[in-house]
Design a protein around this motif. Structure first.
Motif, PDB file in Angstrom:
ATOM      1  N   PHE A   1      16.317   5.176  -3.189  1.00 45.04           N
ATOM      2  CA  PHE A   1      14.952   5.624  -2.917  1.00 45.04           C
ATOM      3  C   PHE A   1      14.394   6.355  -4.132  1.00 45.04           C
ATOM      4  CE2 PHE A   1      15.934  10.086  -2.317  1.00 45.04           C
ATOM      5  CZ  PHE A   1      17.219  10.083  -1.843  1.00 45.04           C
ATOM      6  N   ASP A   2      13.076   6.285  -4.228  1.00 41.17           N
ATOM      7  CA  ASP A   2      12.385   6.904  -5.351  1.00 41.17           C
ATOM      8  C   ASP A   2      11.857   8.266  -4.912  1.00 41.17           C
ATOM      9  OD1 ASP A   2      10.725   7.717  -7.344  1.00 41.17           O
ATOM     10  OD2 ASP A   2       9.788   5.749  -7.645  1.00 41.17           O
ATOM     11  N   LYS A   3      12.414   9.312  -5.498  1.00 39.67           N
ATOM     12  CA  LYS A   3      12.047  10.674  -5.101  1.00 39.67           C
ATOM     13  C   LYS A   3      10.548  10.925  -5.251  1.00 39.67           C
ATOM     14  CE  LYS A   3      15.843  13.896  -5.706  1.00 39.67           C
ATOM     15  NZ  LYS A   3      16.704  13.989  -6.881  1.00 39.67           N
ATOM     16  N   ASN A   4       9.977  10.343  -6.323  1.00 42.87           N
ATOM     17  CA  ASN A   4       8.556  10.581  -6.570  1.00 42.87           C
ATOM     18  C   ASN A   4       7.691  10.033  -5.452  1.00 42.87           C
ATOM     19  OD1 ASN A   4       9.160  11.753  -9.037  1.00 42.87           O
ATOM     20  ND2 ASN A   4       9.330   9.723  -9.979  1.00 42.87           N
ATOM     21  N   LEU A   5       8.118   8.911  -4.916  1.00 36.50           N
ATOM     22  CA  LEU A   5       7.345   8.317  -3.832  1.00 36.50           C
ATOM     23  C   LEU A   5       7.428   9.153  -2.567  1.00 36.50           C
ATOM     24  CD1 LEU A   5       8.159   4.539  -4.282  1.00 36.50           C
ATOM     25  CD2 LEU A   5       5.956   5.671  -4.588  1.00 36.50           C
ATOM     26  N   LEU A   6       8.520   9.934  -2.459  1.00 34.13           N
ATOM     27  CA  LEU A   6       8.706  10.729  -1.251  1.00 34.13           C
ATOM     28  C   LEU A   6       7.876  11.994  -1.276  1.00 34.13           C
ATOM     29  CD1 LEU A   6      12.511  10.495  -0.515  1.00 34.13           C
ATOM     30  CD2 LEU A   6      10.624   9.328   0.602  1.00 34.13           C
ATOM     31  N   GLU A   7       7.471  12.384  -2.460  1.00 30.45           N
ATOM     32  CA  GLU A   7       6.718  13.623  -2.597  1.00 30.45           C
ATOM     33  C   GLU A   7       5.456  13.558  -1.751  1.00 30.45           C
ATOM     34  OE1 GLU A   7       5.447  15.184  -6.504  1.00 30.45           O
ATOM     35  OE2 GLU A   7       7.630  15.355  -6.726  1.00 30.45           O
ATOM     36  N   VAL A   8       5.295  14.549  -0.931  1.00 30.28           N
ATOM     37  CA  VAL A   8       4.128  14.525  -0.050  1.00 30.28           C
ATOM     38  C   VAL A   8       2.946  15.189  -0.735  1.00 30.28           C
ATOM     39  CG1 VAL A   8       4.667  14.254   2.380  1.00 30.28           C
ATOM     40  CG2 VAL A   8       5.597  16.195   1.127  1.00 30.28           C
ATOM     41  N   ARG A   9       1.816  14.468  -0.764  1.00 30.54           N
ATOM     42  CA  ARG A   9       0.609  15.014  -1.392  1.00 30.54           C
ATOM     43  C   ARG A   9      -0.202  15.784  -0.353  1.00 30.54           C
ATOM     44  NH1 ARG A   9       0.837  10.308  -4.288  1.00 30.54           N
ATOM     45  NH2 ARG A   9       2.382  10.712  -5.892  1.00 30.54           N
ATOM     46  N   GLU A  10      -0.111  15.278   0.864  1.00 32.33           N
ATOM     47  CA  GLU A  10      -0.916  15.885   1.913  1.00 32.33           C
ATOM     48  C   GLU A  10      -0.066  16.055   3.159  1.00 32.33           C
ATOM     49  OE1 GLU A  10      -5.563  15.345   3.191  1.00 32.33           O
ATOM     50  OE2 GLU A  10      -4.229  13.647   3.347  1.00 32.33           O
ATOM     51  N   VAL A  11      -0.197  17.198   3.788  1.00 31.09           N
ATOM     52  CA  VAL A  11       0.585  17.427   5.004  1.00 31.09           C
ATOM     53  C   VAL A  11      -0.337  17.891   6.114  1.00 31.09           C
ATOM     54  CG1 VAL A  11       2.799  17.993   3.961  1.00 31.09           C
ATOM     55  CG2 VAL A  11       1.061  19.771   4.213  1.00 31.09           C
ATOM     56  N   THR A  12       0.149  17.720   7.323  1.00 30.88           N
ATOM     57  CA  THR A  12      -0.563  18.272   8.464  1.00 30.88           C
ATOM     58  C   THR A  12       0.177  19.524   8.881  1.00 30.88           C
ATOM     59  OG1 THR A  12      -1.041  16.031   9.160  1.00 30.88           O
ATOM     60  CG2 THR A  12      -1.434  17.775  10.767  1.00 30.88           C
TER      61      THR A  12
ATOM     62  N   ASP B   1       0.859  -1.177   0.000  1.00 31.63           N
ATOM     63  CA  ASP B   1       0.000   0.000   0.000  1.00 31.63           C
ATOM     64  C   ASP B   1       0.898   1.230   0.000  1.00 31.63           C
ATOM     65  OD1 ASP B   1      -0.073  -0.609   3.267  1.00 31.63           O
ATOM     66  OD2 ASP B   1      -0.067   1.513   2.704  1.00 31.63           O
ATOM     67  N   PRO B   2       0.404   2.308  -0.593  1.00 31.93           N
ATOM     68  CA  PRO B   2       1.246   3.499  -0.841  1.00 31.93           C
ATOM     69  C   PRO B   2       1.883   4.055   0.441  1.00 31.93           C
ATOM     70  CG  PRO B   2      -0.927   3.728  -1.855  1.00 31.93           C
ATOM     71  CD  PRO B   2      -0.976   2.487  -1.059  1.00 31.93           C
ATOM     72  N   GLU B   3       1.161   3.975   1.529  1.00 32.27           N
ATOM     73  CA  GLU B   3       1.677   4.532   2.788  1.00 32.27           C
ATOM     74  C   GLU B   3       2.951   3.788   3.212  1.00 32.27           C
ATOM     75  OE1 GLU B   3       2.017   7.360   5.159  1.00 32.27           O
ATOM     76  OE2 GLU B   3       0.488   7.392   3.567  1.00 32.27           O
ATOM     77  N   LEU B   4       2.903   2.460   3.084  1.00 35.12           N
ATOM     78  CA  LEU B   4       4.057   1.633   3.434  1.00 35.12           C
ATOM     79  C   LEU B   4       5.216   1.902   2.471  1.00 35.12           C
ATOM     80  CD1 LEU B   4       5.030  -0.579   5.381  1.00 35.12           C
ATOM     81  CD2 LEU B   4       4.294  -2.262   3.693  1.00 35.12           C
ATOM     82  N   GLN B   5       4.886   2.004   1.194  1.00 29.22           N
ATOM     83  CA  GLN B   5       5.891   2.324   0.190  1.00 29.22           C
ATOM     84  C   GLN B   5       6.635   3.605   0.536  1.00 29.22           C
ATOM     85  OE1 GLN B   5       7.286   1.493  -2.934  1.00 29.22           O
ATOM     86  NE2 GLN B   5       6.732  -0.543  -2.176  1.00 29.22           N
ATOM     87  N   ARG B   6       5.848   4.599   0.899  1.00 29.42           N
ATOM     88  CA  ARG B   6       6.434   5.890   1.212  1.00 29.42           C
ATOM     89  C   ARG B   6       7.365   5.781   2.420  1.00 29.42           C
ATOM     90  NH1 ARG B   6       5.640  11.275   2.353  1.00 29.42           N
ATOM     91  NH2 ARG B   6       4.768  10.694   4.353  1.00 29.42           N
ATOM     92  N   SER B   7       6.892   5.099   3.456  1.00 33.71           N
ATOM     93  CA  SER B   7       7.712   4.906   4.652  1.00 33.71           C
ATOM     94  C   SER B   7       9.008   4.186   4.313  1.00 33.71           C
ATOM     95  CB  SER B   7       6.955   4.069   5.676  1.00 33.71           C
ATOM     96  OG  SER B   7       6.017   4.863   6.320  1.00 33.71           O
ATOM     97  N   LEU B   8       8.874   3.173   3.471  1.00 33.99           N
ATOM     98  CA  LEU B   8      10.065   2.403   3.102  1.00 33.99           C
ATOM     99  C   LEU B   8      11.089   3.313   2.436  1.00 33.99           C
ATOM    100  CD1 LEU B   8      11.425  -0.424   2.823  1.00 33.99           C
ATOM    101  CD2 LEU B   8      10.438  -0.501   0.529  1.00 33.99           C
ATOM    102  N   HIS B   9      10.603   4.121   1.508  1.00 36.96           N
ATOM    103  CA  HIS B   9      11.546   4.979   0.786  1.00 36.96           C
ATOM    104  C   HIS B   9      12.093   6.101   1.653  1.00 36.96           C
ATOM    105  CE1 HIS B   9      11.559   3.340  -3.362  1.00 36.96           C
ATOM    106  NE2 HIS B   9      10.594   2.625  -2.791  1.00 36.96           N
ATOM    107  N   GLU B  10      11.282   6.567   2.572  1.00 37.16           N
ATOM    108  CA  GLU B  10      11.792   7.531   3.546  1.00 37.16           C
ATOM    109  C   GLU B  10      12.914   6.902   4.364  1.00 37.16           C
ATOM    110  OE1 GLU B  10       8.613   8.970   6.035  1.00 37.16           O
ATOM    111  OE2 GLU B  10       8.170  10.542   4.584  1.00 37.16           O
ATOM    112  N   THR B  11      12.692   5.626   4.712  1.00 34.99           N
ATOM    113  CA  THR B  11      13.699   4.923   5.509  1.00 34.99           C
ATOM    114  C   THR B  11      14.978   4.708   4.714  1.00 34.99           C
ATOM    115  OG1 THR B  11      11.888   3.844   6.686  1.00 34.99           O
ATOM    116  CG2 THR B  11      14.083   2.927   6.988  1.00 34.99           C
ATOM    117  N   ILE B  12      14.847   4.338   3.451  1.00 36.93           N
ATOM    118  CA  ILE B  12      16.041   4.187   2.609  1.00 36.93           C
ATOM    119  C   ILE B  12      16.840   5.485   2.624  1.00 36.93           C
ATOM    120  CG2 ILE B  12      16.916   3.834   0.263  1.00 36.93           C
ATOM    121  CD1 ILE B  12      14.372   2.186  -0.300  1.00 36.93           C
ATOM    122  N   LYS B  13      16.128   6.587   2.456  1.00 38.35           N
ATOM    123  CA  LYS B  13      16.791   7.896   2.404  1.00 38.35           C
ATOM    124  C   LYS B  13      17.467   8.205   3.732  1.00 38.35           C
ATOM    125  CE  LYS B  13      15.808  12.649   0.972  1.00 38.35           C
ATOM    126  NZ  LYS B  13      15.730  13.540   2.128  1.00 38.35           N
TER     127      LYS B  13
END
Length: 868
Positions: A798-809, A714-726
């Motif tokens: 890591f994939d930069k595109n996956l790191l792009e945040v679509r929504e922030v708090t 799922d995209p959320e996990l993907q994003r976390s994974l790539h954040e972790t790689i970075k």
RNA sequence: GCCCGGGUGGCGGAAUUGGUAGACGCAGCGGACUCAAAAUCCGCCGGUCGCGAGACUGUGAGGGUUCGAGUCCCUCCCCGGGCACCA
């Protein structure tokens, strides 16, 4: 290879993978140009050299502080390997040193035996951590094949006039019959036994490190070191700018040369002081003061530097009876002898300006000497600043210079003195030459033979090529002898075998007791030596010699060991030039801050010298340096046997495994900080590893059924994974391992919550973990279908595109106080965000009957409404 | 004395360098599972007030700059390391 463990079992897994690495030489560093195999010769990877400060293999075994630094360097080494570098990560032993010798004196066990046993123990303890060390490059400073080259470097220093002999005072304890190191002397008594000690002048080898002072200072600008360490070295070298000024003596021809940083206070120089050892002291002393002066000089000679610099002591000194002329005022000023002036700095004489120097002031008050203010400065109340005043100000009582600022006055006075030929600008260093000999057995012997002057003149051939331009000579029992080098082709000069390791009665090293070894016939051309005791002169070319009995200090072997790892088995040179050019110097050097000055300065000195004689191509040995902080006991105190707060790494590995210990050492806090050991804390990393296992492996030991080959995450996990790689990659580069581990823990927490993980992601996670916890990573990697070793698999990108945040708090603040959050896009326009914020009840409540004066919007961060 | 570091929950520590302080972990508390315990899993966890939504307060102390300060400036206190008569 993978074990058949069904649950996380560190003991089984770690042993298996350590065997695998050893058998497959997984961590061998390749020497591209010179390797025997064609494929390895063509290895075109970039090199990366990660070095730990090698340990002294003590009898007490590995301390928890050792593996802290080693784990850090190992993480970097494994990470770089995965990034495609040809990594050199070696280990060795700084094995000469006092403890083994003291043990030998006590028990008669040869230091060689003790050392071998300790190394054996250290090596096996270190191996238990699973570091990615190339053990084929292990070195040992006590190995003749190693110290042969330590001696070789010394001979180069000797030949280039950088080694000389001088009588220097050392601590001698008559009761123990031995020379003692400074730290073995406490309050004038020997640390062992509490016997009185005395100062004795002994013949000592000294290296001219001062000739490199300027370059050692300049080189610090180009290295990536902790600021504090650079500062310490800068202070240690202690460059100061000032002036040399000549003071004529009042009724005689001689003159006194002084060094001062404050020539602007020359008019305030109301007396002079010579160090007790100053050569002019006997000449200057008037007959009626002779007794007092001689008594004072004798007393000062008996004191150590420590005694003499003890601040608690009051100033002492005696008047010589002579006067000098102040070149500015033409006044006669008294010349005193006092031990607050050191012979070893400047010229050993000073002009005393009591009004503007704290030490001179104290002395002047003590002995009732004139104090004359020559720098004017008002204090905060508008009154004259109280004396002594050591700051800048305006010159007064200074003749033509009155009214000039002190900084400017310095320049003018120097210029004017120079015109008169009695002064010049000059630079001084605090750094002293390096006392390089020890009266010990367990060290590198000096490859030097002492001969008589007539024999020295006869020397030719092979031997002569190693002679310095200016001969090095010393007196032995009143006879002058010359130092002759053993030719480098005849190295090493090995230590003689001894039965007793006590020092000789004269305070010389135990080597002096080995008569066969000591007295030699030396061939004047070839440099060959033969025992002299029971052999007549073998021929005309042979001359009688006595070997140097001192040995080198422990620093010697550690001054160049980082070079030897690049070419550890070379029996022709210190380091081959191909290897030297390829490996260069360590890209990262990790070790304790306690070596901030000595080891790191000495090694820099030798490296610069080796550069000058063409052995190395670089000027600095350690371009990037990092100090690990010490690990304190549970009680927050330094670990020590007597406190009973020592942590034994073996016991921890036994209970939790090496991977958990490695993780915990890194998780404790920033590498450079001192941090206390919390015995419960390791549970965190241990649980993390076990949870990792259980997230990826089912109870039957097979990969978890959650892991799917053909579906994505799922995209959320993907994003976390790539954040972790970075983050893991960046943190390793910055040596911030604690935060890298936190990030992996966050990822695992998410991994545990999902019911589906792609095989790809699972493997990537294992790769990220591998530098930190290599054993479990290898095991998981293979079980997930990876080809061992995981360290050969390329590091994930890591994939930069996956790191792009679509929504922030973003935080919504009113008058700077948080009043809620808002989900939005990072580039949402202010108007939109503001509108959304106003809709929130909570925000609205804080805006009620207030006027919004200002809106501060930082996209993706905060919205702050200023109201009143 | 001088020169470097550093003071953040009960503890170890995070905080993209001026943007919601307390990530992650330890300890603690509550719950699930269990006959029970351990292990494991879920939740809570700076302080004060409040049933609660929430309010106030809080990064060694005091002052300042700023819409906003753990972060920048000034003064001070404490802790760790180094140097220590270097003219």
């Amino acid at each position: 290879m993978a074990t058949n463990a069904t649950d996380y079992d560190p003991a089984q897994i770690e042993a298996a993978w350590q065997r695998y690495w050893e058998e497959n030489k997984t961590f061998r560093a390749i020497d591209p140009q010179t390797d025997a195999t064609a494929a390895r010769r063509d290895d075109d990877r970039s090199k990366y050299y990660v070095l730990d400060m090698f340990p002294y293999p003590s009898g007490t075994g590995l301390h928890i502080g050792h593996p802290e630094g080693y784990t850090a360097s190992d993480i970097v080494a494994r990470y770089r390997r995965a990034r495609g570098y040809n990594v050199l990560h070696p280990m060795g032993w700084d094995a000469f040193g006092l403890p083994a010798e003291q043990y030998a004196v006590k028990t008669g066990t040869h230091p060689r035996e003790t050392t071998a046993r300790n190394i054996e123990n250290f090596r096996s303890q270190i191996k238990r951590f699973g570091f990615s060390i190339d053990w084929d490059r292990e070195i040992n400073t006590t190995d003749p094949d190693y110290f042969r080259w330590t001696q070789w470097i010394f001979l180069q220093l000797f030949r280039h006039g950088l080694a000389y002999v001088d009588d220097r005072p050392v601590w001698f304890c008559p009761a123990l019959g031995t020379v003692l190191a400074n730290e073995e002397v406490i309050d004038g008594k020997s640390e062992v036994g509490g016997h009185p000690v005395e100062r004795r002048a002994l013949r000592q080898w000294v290296l001219r490190i001062t000739r490199y002072a300027d370059r050692l200072l300049a080189g610090l600008k180009n290295v990536d070191w902790p600021e504090s360490t650079k500062t310490q070295q800068i202070n240690w070298i202690g460059r100061s700018e000032g002036a040399s000024i000549v003071f004529a003596l009042a009724d005689r021809d001689e003159a006194l040369d002084v060094y001062t940083t404050r020539p602007d206070t020359l008019f305030g120089a109301t007396y002079m002081v010579l160090a007790p050892e100053h050569p002019l002291v006997p000449h200057l002393t008037k007959p009626e003061y002779r007794d007092a002066v001689e008594g004072y000089v004798r007393e000062a000679a008996g004191k150590s530097d420590l005694d003499r610099t003890d601040l608690a002591k009051e100033k002492s000194g005696v008047f010589s009876g002579s006067y000098a002329i102040n070149p500015a005022t033409n006044e006669k000023i008294p010349v005193w002898i006092a031990d607050y002036v050191l012979m070893s700095y400047g010229s050993g004489a000073i002009m005393a300006v009591p009004a503007h120097d704290e030490r001179d002031y104290e002395f002047a008050i003590e002995f009732g000497l004139t104090v004359r203010r020559v720098i004017h400065k008002e204090d905060s109340n508008g009154a004259d600043h109280p004396l002594p005043y050591t700051g800048e100000g305006t010159m007064i009582h200074s003749g033509a210079y009155d009214g000039i600022a002190s900084q400017e006055g310095r320049k003018r006075i120097i210029a004017d003195l120079e015109k008169r030929g009695i002064g010049r600008a000059s630079v001084n260093f605090r750094l002293r030459d390096w006392l390089f000999s020890r009266q010990r057995y367990w060290g590198e012997p000096f490859p030097i033979v002492w001969v008589a002057d007539t024999d020295y003149e006869r020397i030719g051939g092979n031997v002569a090529t190693g002679l310095p331009k200016d001969p090095v000579c010393a007196e032995f029992n009143g006879e002058k002898r010359y130092a002759v080098p053993i030719p480098t082709s005849r190295l090493p000069v090995e230590l003689p075998e001894l039965d007793r390791f006590q020092p000789s009665e004269s305070g010389e090293s135990p080597l002096a007791n080995s008569r066969d070894w000591l007295h030699v016939w030396l061939h004047s051309e070839s440099g060959e030596t033969r025992p002299r005791m029971d052999e007549n002169r073998p021929g005309d070319a042979w001359i009688a010699g006595v070997r140097e009995t001192n040995t080198m200090p422990q620093w010697a072997g550690s001054c160049w060991y980082y070079l030897r790892y690049c070419d550890p088995h070379n029996n022709r040179e210190v380091i081959g030039s191909d290897r030297e050019r390829y490996w260069g110097v360590p890209d990262l050097y990790i070790g304790g801050a306690e070596h901030a000055v000595l080891h790191l300065l000495y090694a820099r000195f030798w490296h610069l010298f080796l550069h000058d004689i063409g052995v190395v191509s670089t000027e600095e040995p350690f371009t990037r340096l990092f100090h690990q902080g010490i690990i304190l006991g549970e009680d927050g105190e330094k670990m020590s046997k007597s406190r009973g707060n020592v942590v034994n790494p073996d016991a921890i590995i036994e209970e939790y495994g090496a991977d958990a210990l490695r993780m915990y050492l890194m998780f404790l806090g920033p590498l450079e900080d001192a941090k206390p050991w919390n015995p419960k804390g390791i549970d965190g990393p241990f649980r993390f590893l076990r949870r990792t296992w259980r997230a990826l492996i089912d109870k039957d030991g097979k990969p978890s059924t959650k892991i799917e080959t053909d579906s994505g995450d799922d995209p959320e996990l993907q994003r976390s994974l790539h954040e972790t790689i970075k983050k893991v990659g960046e943190d390793i580069d910055r040596l911030r391992f604690n935060t890298a581990i936190s990030q992996m823990m966050i990822l695992l927490n998410q991994l545990q919550k999902t019911d589906r993980i792609s095989l790809e992601s699972a493997k990537t996670f294992v790769q990220l973990l591998a530098p930190f916890a290599p054993h479990i990573a290898e095991e998981l990697w293979e079980r997930l279908g990876g080809e061992p070793s995981v360290s050969d698999a390329p590091w994930p990108e890591f994939d930069k595109n996956l790191l792009e945040v679509r929504e922030v708090t973003i935080g919504v603040l009113v008058n700077g106080r948080p009043r809620g959050e808002l989900r939005t896009t990072p580039d949402a326009p202010e108007s939109e965000v503001l509108e959304a914020a106003r809709k929130s009840e909570r925000v609205a409540a804080h805006l009620a009957d207030k006027t919004v004066r200002k809106v501060v919007y930082v996209p993706g961060k905060i919205l702050n409404l200023v109201v009143s």
